[in-house]
Design a protein around this motif. Structure first.
Motif, PDB file in Angstrom:
ATOM      1  N   ARG A  74       1.098  -1.296  -0.015  1.00 54.79           N
ATOM      2  CA  ARG A  74       0.085  -0.083  -0.053  1.00 54.79           C
ATOM      3  C   ARG A  74       1.024   1.171  -0.032  1.00 54.79           C
ATOM      4  O   ARG A  74       1.647   1.432   1.064  1.00 54.79           O
ATOM      5  CB  ARG A  74      -1.016   0.012   1.255  1.00 54.79           C
ATOM      6  N   VAL A  75       0.875   1.955  -1.058  1.00 56.02           N
ATOM      7  CA  VAL A  75       1.877   3.065  -1.449  1.00 56.02           C
ATOM      8  C   VAL A  75       1.460   4.506  -1.502  1.00 56.02           C
ATOM      9  O   VAL A  75       0.425   4.680  -2.345  1.00 56.02           O
ATOM     10  CB  VAL A  75       2.566   2.639  -2.671  1.00 56.02           C
ATOM     11  N   GLY A  76       1.862   5.252  -0.508  1.00 55.92           N
ATOM     12  CA  GLY A  76       1.661   6.806  -0.742  1.00 55.92           C
ATOM     13  C   GLY A  76       2.789   7.312  -1.559  1.00 55.92           C
ATOM     14  O   GLY A  76       3.867   7.125  -1.587  1.00 55.92           O
ATOM     15  N   LEU A  77       2.320   8.429  -2.267  1.00 56.95           N
ATOM     16  CA  LEU A  77       3.334   9.150  -3.270  1.00 56.95           C
ATOM     17  C   LEU A  77       2.914  10.744  -3.250  1.00 56.95           C
ATOM     18  O   LEU A  77       1.780  11.011  -3.387  1.00 56.95           O
ATOM     19  CB  LEU A  77       3.168   8.499  -4.477  1.00 56.95           C
ATOM     20  N   TYR A  78       4.046  11.353  -2.727  1.00 56.73           N
ATOM     21  CA  TYR A  78       3.871  12.802  -2.682  1.00 56.73           C
ATOM     22  C   TYR A  78       4.960  13.427  -3.516  1.00 56.73           C
ATOM     23  O   TYR A  78       6.257  13.164  -3.496  1.00 56.73           O
ATOM     24  CB  TYR A  78       4.034  13.426  -1.192  1.00 56.73           C
ATOM     25  N   THR A  79       4.411  14.514  -4.378  1.00 54.44           N
ATOM     26  CA  THR A  79       5.162  14.705  -5.607  1.00 54.44           C
ATOM     27  C   THR A  79       4.827  16.313  -5.685  1.00 54.44           C
ATOM     28  O   THR A  79       3.733  16.676  -5.251  1.00 54.44           O
ATOM     29  CB  THR A  79       5.066  14.057  -6.966  1.00 54.44           C
ATOM     30  N   SER A  80       5.559  17.224  -6.362  1.00 61.29           N
ATOM     31  CA  SER A  80       4.996  18.507  -6.806  1.00 61.29           C
ATOM     32  C   SER A  80       6.007  18.852  -7.836  1.00 61.29           C
ATOM     33  O   SER A  80       7.137  18.355  -8.082  1.00 61.29           O
ATOM     34  CB  SER A  80       5.348  19.469  -5.369  1.00 61.29           C
ATOM     35  N   ILE A  90      -0.907  14.221  -4.083  1.00 62.39           N
ATOM     36  CA  ILE A  90      -0.972  13.132  -3.230  1.00 62.39           C
ATOM     37  C   ILE A  90      -1.644  12.074  -3.422  1.00 62.39           C
ATOM     38  O   ILE A  90      -2.950  12.114  -4.059  1.00 62.39           O
ATOM     39  CB  ILE A  90      -1.521  13.787  -1.910  1.00 62.39           C
ATOM     40  N   ARG A  91      -0.994  10.818  -3.698  1.00 61.10           N
ATOM     41  CA  ARG A  91      -1.796   9.780  -4.196  1.00 61.10           C
ATOM     42  C   ARG A  91      -1.564   8.540  -3.305  1.00 61.10           C
ATOM     43  O   ARG A  91      -0.579   8.084  -2.544  1.00 61.10           O
ATOM     44  CB  ARG A  91      -0.830   9.312  -5.639  1.00 61.10           C
ATOM     45  N   LEU A  92      -2.445   7.382  -3.373  1.00 65.47           N
ATOM     46  CA  LEU A  92      -2.501   6.330  -2.781  1.00 65.47           C
ATOM     47  C   LEU A  92      -2.786   5.405  -3.844  1.00 65.47           C
ATOM     48  O   LEU A  92      -3.647   5.161  -4.250  1.00 65.47           O
ATOM     49  CB  LEU A  92      -3.659   6.237  -1.750  1.00 65.47           C
ATOM     50  N   ASN A  93      -1.529   4.411  -3.946  1.00 69.60           N
ATOM     51  CA  ASN A  93      -1.825   3.253  -5.090  1.00 69.60           C
ATOM     52  C   ASN A  93      -2.013   4.062  -6.287  1.00 69.60           C
ATOM     53  O   ASN A  93      -2.837   3.591  -7.047  1.00 69.60           O
ATOM     54  CB  ASN A  93      -2.659   2.118  -4.675  1.00 69.60           C
ATOM     55  N   GLY A  94      -1.449   5.024  -6.652  1.00 72.06           N
ATOM     56  CA  GLY A  94      -1.810   5.541  -7.980  1.00 72.06           C
ATOM     57  C   GLY A  94      -2.903   6.543  -8.237  1.00 72.06           C
ATOM     58  O   GLY A  94      -2.983   7.318  -9.023  1.00 72.06           O
ATOM     59  N   GLN A  95      -3.929   6.633  -7.121  1.00 72.42           N
ATOM     60  CA  GLN A  95      -4.988   7.252  -7.191  1.00 72.42           C
ATOM     61  C   GLN A  95      -4.930   8.694  -6.457  1.00 72.42           C
ATOM     62  O   GLN A  95      -4.334   8.546  -5.463  1.00 72.42           O
ATOM     63  CB  GLN A  95      -6.257   6.723  -6.528  1.00 72.42           C
ATOM     64  N   ASP A 138       1.676   1.413   3.780  1.00 71.89           N
ATOM     65  CA  ASP A 138       2.864   0.600   4.123  1.00 71.89           C
ATOM     66  C   ASP A 138       4.214   1.459   3.949  1.00 71.89           C
ATOM     67  O   ASP A 138       5.157   1.340   4.543  1.00 71.89           O
ATOM     68  CB  ASP A 138       3.005  -0.717   3.087  1.00 71.89           C
ATOM     69  N   VAL A 139       4.295   2.289   2.615  1.00 68.70           N
ATOM     70  CA  VAL A 139       5.498   2.959   2.566  1.00 68.70           C
ATOM     71  C   VAL A 139       4.888   4.120   1.671  1.00 68.70           C
ATOM     72  O   VAL A 139       4.194   3.945   0.974  1.00 68.70           O
ATOM     73  CB  VAL A 139       6.389   2.210   1.759  1.00 68.70           C
ATOM     74  N   ALA A 140       5.686   5.275   1.968  1.00 69.78           N
ATOM     75  CA  ALA A 140       5.042   6.463   1.191  1.00 69.78           C
ATOM     76  C   ALA A 140       6.531   7.123   0.539  1.00 69.78           C
ATOM     77  O   ALA A 140       7.552   7.099   1.176  1.00 69.78           O
ATOM     78  CB  ALA A 140       4.695   7.463   2.156  1.00 69.78           C
ATOM     79  N   ILE A 141       6.491   7.186  -0.571  1.00 73.91           N
ATOM     80  CA  ILE A 141       7.500   7.820  -1.252  1.00 73.91           C
ATOM     81  C   ILE A 141       7.377   9.500  -1.250  1.00 73.91           C
ATOM     82  O   ILE A 141       6.469   9.986  -2.139  1.00 73.91           O
ATOM     83  CB  ILE A 141       7.588   7.376  -2.890  1.00 73.91           C
ATOM     84  N   ILE A 142       8.354  10.117  -0.836  1.00 78.14           N
ATOM     85  CA  ILE A 142       8.206  11.376  -0.642  1.00 78.14           C
ATOM     86  C   ILE A 142       9.388  12.225  -1.296  1.00 78.14           C
ATOM     87  O   ILE A 142      10.524  11.990  -1.003  1.00 78.14           O
ATOM     88  CB  ILE A 142       8.350  11.982   1.091  1.00 78.14           C
ATOM     89  N   GLU A 143       8.778  12.874  -2.425  1.00 69.44           N
ATOM     90  CA  GLU A 143       9.709  13.904  -3.129  1.00 69.44           C
ATOM     91  C   GLU A 143       9.968  14.966  -2.573  1.00 69.44           C
ATOM     92  O   GLU A 143       9.144  15.849  -2.366  1.00 69.44           O
ATOM     93  CB  GLU A 143       9.102  13.984  -4.562  1.00 69.44           C
TER      94      GLU A 143
END
Length: 428
Positions: A74-80, A90-95, A138-143
């Motif tokens: 379960r992946v979080g993704l923060y980008t800008s 701000i995404r959760l599993n791509g959404q 489970d893990v968040a990728i933070i840019e």
């Protein structure tokens, strides 16, 4: 408060970097720490990977997210910044984060925002961390947004720190030498946390080694252990063979077609390898993730083909090293004539950017609808002084329409120069 009202509030109430540039920055981590403390310190409630660098940090973040999603996490993704919608950040599993979540956050914490008076970016970081904590990722990728040491994201303690490369960008803020810029990026290195460097540079290597030694962080220069063999593009996938040290080479098909992605790949794979004891990932999951980054994460604007005959490619390259890498990829494509639609921001050193552009291309200068954008007529004049000749347009879509009218079926149209220029494309 509805979503549109919440976004209007954030834009009108808070200083926004992509609108006013460096004046929107609030030095230090104080505001972010105050916001996070009021939210229950969500940054400590999930596992994170921190990604910095001059170029490639966005693509690398999306590649990591796609790999871990493919492995079942379960992946979080923060980008800008975002291209089309704020929710892309701000995404959760791509959404993307639901619009209702954004609105509810602003409603719940409006008094806090007005008391602390943070920047727009500081609020979005706090919103992302709050969302990831509540969603139990489970893990968040933070840019990293800008730099590293004083970036608002630097309140996390990640399980890995990734620095893709160092180049000249935001020199008015980060410094005008590579070691100075590297020192700011190295600010994300944490005690005991593995740090993965994507590209070795003799000017910046001592900076990273000194910081890593100081905080006792294991450091790996990924490009010294991973070699990438490019076998070209077939069926809209770039086929590569990757060898780690003396191990058997493994094949990967990348849906991110830019040749510059080959420089991002070693640090991405090194990060996954370094974290195998925490997050087990099979070779098949890595291959699936890298084949489907755009599908799994929603990434746009990285050597993205918008149409064929004539082929139109959009790429968010916005500084000298980014454009050099983009043009290297362009040289691998067959075309009759190159037509470049380009818009730049006003607060960067443009002479180096314009100097790398090919003189034999046909240019269509444009501007984004943001105060930071350089007026197209000024860009046209500056470019003409360096022998890059073309017309000026006040809108990227008008520039593209003109280029399409001029183009033959076997021409190549490249749209680039700024995230904000790409964001305003109606065809993206």
């Amino acid at each position: 408060m509805q979503y549109t009202e919440a976004i209007d509030y954030l834009y009108s109430r808070l200083p926004v970097f992509h609108r006013i540039g460096a004046k929107a920055l609030k030095p230090g981590l104080g505001n972010t720490l105050l916001l996070c403390e009021a939210l229950g310190n969500p940054q400590h409630q999930f596992t994170s990977i921190h990604v910095a660098g001059t170029n490639g940090k966005g693509s690398s973040s999306h590649m990591l997210a796609a790999i871990y999603q493919s492995a079942g996490y379960r992946v979080g993704l923060y980008t800008s910044p975002h291209l089309k919608s704020f929710t892309e950040r701000i995404r959760l599993n791509g959404q993307p984060i639901p619009e209702t979540e954004v609105a509810h956050f602003v409603v719940r914490h409006q008094a806090l925002i007005e008391r602390i008076e943070p920047s727009f970016f500081e609020v979005t970081v706090a919103m992302a961390f709050d969302f990831f904590a509540r969603e139990a990722v489970d893990v968040a990728i933070i840019e990293v947004g800008l730099g590293g040491r004083l970036d608002s994201t630097n309140v996390i303690t990640p399980v890995a720190s990734v620095i893709t490369n160092i180049g000249y960008d935001h020199t008015d803020i980060l410094g005008d030498t590579l070691p100075q810029i590297a020192s700011e990026k190295a600010g994300i290195i944490k005690p005991g946390v593995p740090v993965l460097i994507g590209e070795t540079n003799p000017e910046t290597e001592p900076v990273f080694r000194t910081m890593a030694d100081f905080v006792n962080a294991p450091i790996e220069f990924a490009d010294r252990h991973y070699s990438v063999q490019d076998n070209g593009i077939l069926n809209e996938r770039r086929n590569v063979l990757v060898r780690r040290d003396s191990e058997l080479a493994q094949p990967f098909d990348l849906d991110l077609l830019g040749s510059y992605q080959l420089k991002n790949l070693p640090a991405v794979l090194a990060t996954v390898s370094a974290l195998q004891s925490l997050f087990s990932v099979s070779l098949a999951a890595m291959q699936t993730g890298l084949t489907s980054v755009t599908l799994l994460t929603g990434l746009k604007g990285r050597f993205q083909t918008l149409q064929y005959r004539p082929r139109v490619i959009a790429d968010t390259a916005h500084n000298q090293p980014g454009l050099e890498a983009l043009l290297e990829t362009i040289r691998s494509i067959d075309y009759a004539r190159l037509r470049i639609i380009i818009g730049l921001v006003a607060d960067k050193d443009r002479s180096h950017i314009l100097a790398v552009l090919p003189q034999n291309a046909v240019y269509y200068f444009c501007q984004a609808q943001t105060p930071r954008s350089l007026p197209a007529a000024e860009l046209q004049l500056e470019a003409a002084g360096l022998g890059r000749i073309g017309e000026a347009f006040t809108d990227v879509n008008a520039a593209l329409s003109s280029a399409l009218l001029d183009a033959a079926a076997d021409d190549l149209l490249l749209i680039t120069g700024s995230n904000y220029t790409i964001a305003e494309l109606t065809t993206l």
